[in-house]
Design a protein around this motif. Structure first.
Motif, PDB file in Angstrom:
ATOM      1  N   MET A  30       1.100   3.335  16.566  1.00 56.83           N
ATOM      2  CA  MET A  30       0.008   2.788  15.762  1.00 56.83           C
ATOM      3  C   MET A  30      -1.048   3.857  15.522  1.00 56.83           C
ATOM      4  O   MET A  30      -1.363   4.627  16.411  1.00 56.83           O
ATOM      5  CB  MET A  30      -0.628   1.611  16.473  1.00 56.83           C
ATOM      6  CG  MET A  30      -0.011   0.288  16.074  1.00 56.83           C
ATOM      7  SD  MET A  30      -0.784  -1.137  16.850  1.00 56.83           S
ATOM      8  CE  MET A  30      -1.868  -1.685  15.596  1.00 56.83           C
ATOM      9  N   THR A  31      -1.597   3.853  14.320  1.00 49.12           N
ATOM     10  CA  THR A  31      -2.651   4.806  13.996  1.00 49.12           C
ATOM     11  C   THR A  31      -4.007   4.116  14.084  1.00 49.12           C
ATOM     12  O   THR A  31      -4.094   2.891  14.193  1.00 49.12           O
ATOM     13  CB  THR A  31      -2.487   5.387  12.576  1.00 49.12           C
ATOM     14  OG1 THR A  31      -2.715   4.338  11.630  1.00 49.12           O
ATOM     15  CG2 THR A  31      -1.115   5.988  12.378  1.00 49.12           C
ATOM     16  N   ASP A  65      -4.432   1.240  11.401  1.00 50.80           N
ATOM     17  CA  ASP A  65      -3.413   0.211  11.219  1.00 50.80           C
ATOM     18  C   ASP A  65      -3.998  -1.182  10.993  1.00 50.80           C
ATOM     19  O   ASP A  65      -3.463  -1.951  10.200  1.00 50.80           O
ATOM     20  CB  ASP A  65      -2.433   0.178  12.391  1.00 50.80           C
ATOM     21  CG  ASP A  65      -1.381   1.257  12.279  1.00 50.80           C
ATOM     22  OD1 ASP A  65      -1.135   1.747  11.156  1.00 50.80           O
ATOM     23  OD2 ASP A  65      -0.791   1.611  13.309  1.00 50.80           O
ATOM     24  N   ALA A  91      -5.103  -1.398   7.461  1.00 48.08           N
ATOM     25  CA  ALA A  91      -3.912  -1.400   6.600  1.00 48.08           C
ATOM     26  C   ALA A  91      -3.275  -2.784   6.568  1.00 48.08           C
ATOM     27  O   ALA A  91      -2.866  -3.261   5.503  1.00 48.08           O
ATOM     28  CB  ALA A  91      -2.910  -0.351   7.076  1.00 48.08           C
ATOM     29  N   PRO A 145       0.916  -0.478   2.077  1.00 47.71           N
ATOM     30  CA  PRO A 145       2.161   0.130   2.549  1.00 47.71           C
ATOM     31  C   PRO A 145       1.855   1.415   3.307  1.00 47.71           C
ATOM     32  O   PRO A 145       0.988   2.197   2.893  1.00 47.71           O
ATOM     33  CB  PRO A 145       2.934   0.416   1.262  1.00 47.71           C
ATOM     34  CG  PRO A 145       1.923   0.415   0.169  1.00 47.71           C
ATOM     35  CD  PRO A 145       0.779  -0.429   0.637  1.00 47.71           C
ATOM     36  N   ARG A 146       2.539   1.641   4.414  1.00 45.28           N
ATOM     37  CA  ARG A 146       2.275   2.817   5.258  1.00 45.28           C
ATOM     38  C   ARG A 146       2.424   4.122   4.483  1.00 45.28           C
ATOM     39  O   ARG A 146       1.753   5.097   4.769  1.00 45.28           O
ATOM     40  CB  ARG A 146       3.215   2.826   6.457  1.00 45.28           C
ATOM     41  CG  ARG A 146       2.928   1.680   7.410  1.00 45.28           C
ATOM     42  CD  ARG A 146       3.254   1.970   8.828  1.00 45.28           C
ATOM     43  NE  ARG A 146       2.769   3.226   9.341  1.00 45.28           N
ATOM     44  CZ  ARG A 146       1.518   3.474   9.744  1.00 45.28           C
ATOM     45  NH1 ARG A 146       0.615   2.533   9.663  1.00 45.28           N
ATOM     46  NH2 ARG A 146       1.178   4.655  10.228  1.00 45.28           N
ATOM     47  N   ASP A 147       3.330   4.151   3.507  1.00 44.86           N
ATOM     48  CA  ASP A 147       3.563   5.395   2.770  1.00 44.86           C
ATOM     49  C   ASP A 147       2.715   5.519   1.514  1.00 44.86           C
ATOM     50  O   ASP A 147       2.913   6.418   0.708  1.00 44.86           O
ATOM     51  CB  ASP A 147       5.047   5.571   2.462  1.00 44.86           C
ATOM     52  CG  ASP A 147       5.647   4.388   1.716  1.00 44.86           C
ATOM     53  OD1 ASP A 147       4.974   3.343   1.575  1.00 44.86           O
ATOM     54  OD2 ASP A 147       6.796   4.505   1.259  1.00 44.86           O
ATOM     55  N   PRO A 198      -1.094   7.648   1.961  1.00 43.49           N
ATOM     56  CA  PRO A 198      -0.399   7.152   3.152  1.00 43.49           C
ATOM     57  C   PRO A 198      -1.411   6.870   4.271  1.00 43.49           C
ATOM     58  O   PRO A 198      -2.401   7.603   4.419  1.00 43.49           O
ATOM     59  CB  PRO A 198       0.536   8.306   3.526  1.00 43.49           C
ATOM     60  CG  PRO A 198       0.784   9.014   2.225  1.00 43.49           C
ATOM     61  CD  PRO A 198      -0.530   8.921   1.485  1.00 43.49           C
ATOM     62  N   VAL A 199      -1.178   5.822   5.029  1.00 42.66           N
ATOM     63  CA  VAL A 199      -2.137   5.390   6.051  1.00 42.66           C
ATOM     64  C   VAL A 199      -2.493   6.523   7.013  1.00 42.66           C
ATOM     65  O   VAL A 199      -3.662   6.655   7.403  1.00 42.66           O
ATOM     66  CB  VAL A 199      -1.585   4.161   6.815  1.00 42.66           C
ATOM     67  CG1 VAL A 199      -2.506   3.776   7.972  1.00 42.66           C
ATOM     68  CG2 VAL A 199      -1.399   2.978   5.861  1.00 42.66           C
ATOM     69  N   ASP A 200      -1.555   7.363   7.355  1.00 41.68           N
ATOM     70  CA  ASP A 200      -1.837   8.479   8.263  1.00 41.68           C
ATOM     71  C   ASP A 200      -2.828   9.490   7.682  1.00 41.68           C
ATOM     72  O   ASP A 200      -3.364  10.318   8.415  1.00 41.68           O
ATOM     73  CB  ASP A 200      -0.548   9.215   8.644  1.00 41.68           C
ATOM     74  CG  ASP A 200       0.350   8.375   9.524  1.00 41.68           C
ATOM     75  OD1 ASP A 200      -0.131   7.390  10.132  1.00 41.68           O
ATOM     76  OD2 ASP A 200       1.547   8.693   9.605  1.00 41.68           O
TER      77      ASP A 200
END
Length: 95
Positions: free
Chosen positions: A1-2, A5, A8, A14-16, A30-32
């Motif tokens: 998990m970031t 998260d 998000a 979407p994570r990407d 992207p979430v990261d």
């Protein structure tokens, strides 16, 4: 998990991320790659690619906002990423 998260999940991101082929720009990164901005608690999730305006979220608020850094103002624009992308592509959401 970031770190982001929870946000998000709240805005159904979407994570990407969401990349606009037409504009060659990340509407939602992207979430990261999300990052805190210079306003306490606010996270930049993407943007329209103009005038340093950013799409932002806050863990204590619902939805997605535009952040106008010159005026230092936030304006609600969408409830979810799907709503943001649809509104942006259809012209319903403008900055």
């Amino acid at each position: 998990m970031t770190l982001h998260d929870n946000i998000a999940m709240k805005v159904q991101a979407p994570r990407d991320g969401v990349y606009s082929q037409e504009e060659h720009y990340w509407t939602v990164r992207p979430v990261d790659e999300w990052e805190m901005i210079d306003c306490p608690g606010w996270v930049s999730i993407g943007g329209p690619g103009v005038d340093r305006i950013q799409f932002c979220c806050h863990p204590e608020k619902d939805g997605i906002y535009t952040y106008h850094p010159i005026e230092r103002q936030f304006e609600p624009v969408a409830t979810t990423v799907a709503d943001l992308v649809d509104g942006w592509q259809s012209g319903r959401i403008k900055v």
